[in-house]
Design an enzyme around this catalytic site. Structure first.
Site: not given
Ligand code: E4P
Length: 224
Positions: A89-90
């Site tokens: 998750k960015v």
């Protein structure tokens, strides 16, 4: 539409998994902290446990803490090594978009988080994000329309043929789940309370009560 649970709480994950309708999990640093999980070793171990609970083939989003390209790539690679279920998750920032493009090139699945506009959704899709997380609850919190955002992104993705999956996040209520389904979300990620809220209907309760009353009367008639 896939159902993810938005928590790092193992009991909640188990309860949702036991319902037989769970497709994955999303977490974030605040959710990990809420469970008292800290320190790299414990965090990685907790993610592994989550992956084992949900079983193979169910995506589990694990968020990077770094905000620079190099840091996000190093962290993301470490997270991806934990288990094949892991999705990195960015955040939706410049270096985040660069990291999404990099992960996409090397075959690591991603979830672009902190998305609040259609423009950001286009950037993430162009960078090859696997999932896009528009935060509908937080948009509603500032008196804008979170569900309208899902609808807008869905329309753009359809017109442009983008393959990124729309993951409606920051869900607060069962109604958000139903509205996300209508607006074209591919996935919803929600707390256990919102999932359980979907069961509620007074007519179901009345129907059940009526059935048990009928059974009781039936038994009494047999006895006569
Ligand atoms: C999910 O990926 C997000 O981290 C989460 O849904 C945010 O929810 P919140 O707005 O309730 O913190």
């Amino acid at each position: 539409m896939l159902f993810f649970i938005d928590t790092a709480n193992l009991d909640h994950i188990r309860e949702a998994a036991e319902l037989g309708i769970l497709d994955g999990v999303t977490t974030n640093p605040s959710l990990m902290a809420k469970e008292g999980i800290s320190g790299e070793k414990n965090i990685l171990k907790h993610y592994r446990t989550i992956c084992e609970i949900v079983g193979d083939g169910r995506d589990v989003s694990a968020e990077v803490i770094s905000t620079d390209f190099k840091g996000m790539v190093a962290e993301g690679k470490k997270l991806a090594e934990i288990h094949p279920n892991i999705v990195v998750k960015v955040p939706m920032i410049k270096d985040g978009v660069k990291a999404l493009a990099h992960f996409s090139e090397i075959g690591i699945k991603t979830n672009c988080t902190l998305v609040f506009s259609a423009g950001q959704a286009i950037l993430a899709a162009k960078a090859g994000a696997t999932y896009l997380s528009p935060f509908i609850g937080r948009v509603d919190d500032i008196n804008w329309d979170g569900i309208a955002l899902i609808r807008e992104i869905n329309r753009i993705y359809e017109i442009q043929g983008y393959e990124t999956a729309i993951l409606a996040a920051s869900i607060r209520t069962p109604l958000h789940i139903v509205q996300s389904a209508k607006a074209g979300a591919d996935v919803v990620t929600c707390p256990l309370s919102a999932i359980m809220g979907l069961f509620n209907h007074p007519l179901t309760d009345i129907g059940l009560e009526k059935r048990s009353e009928e059974r009781r009367v039936g038994k009494e008639c047999l006895r006569l």
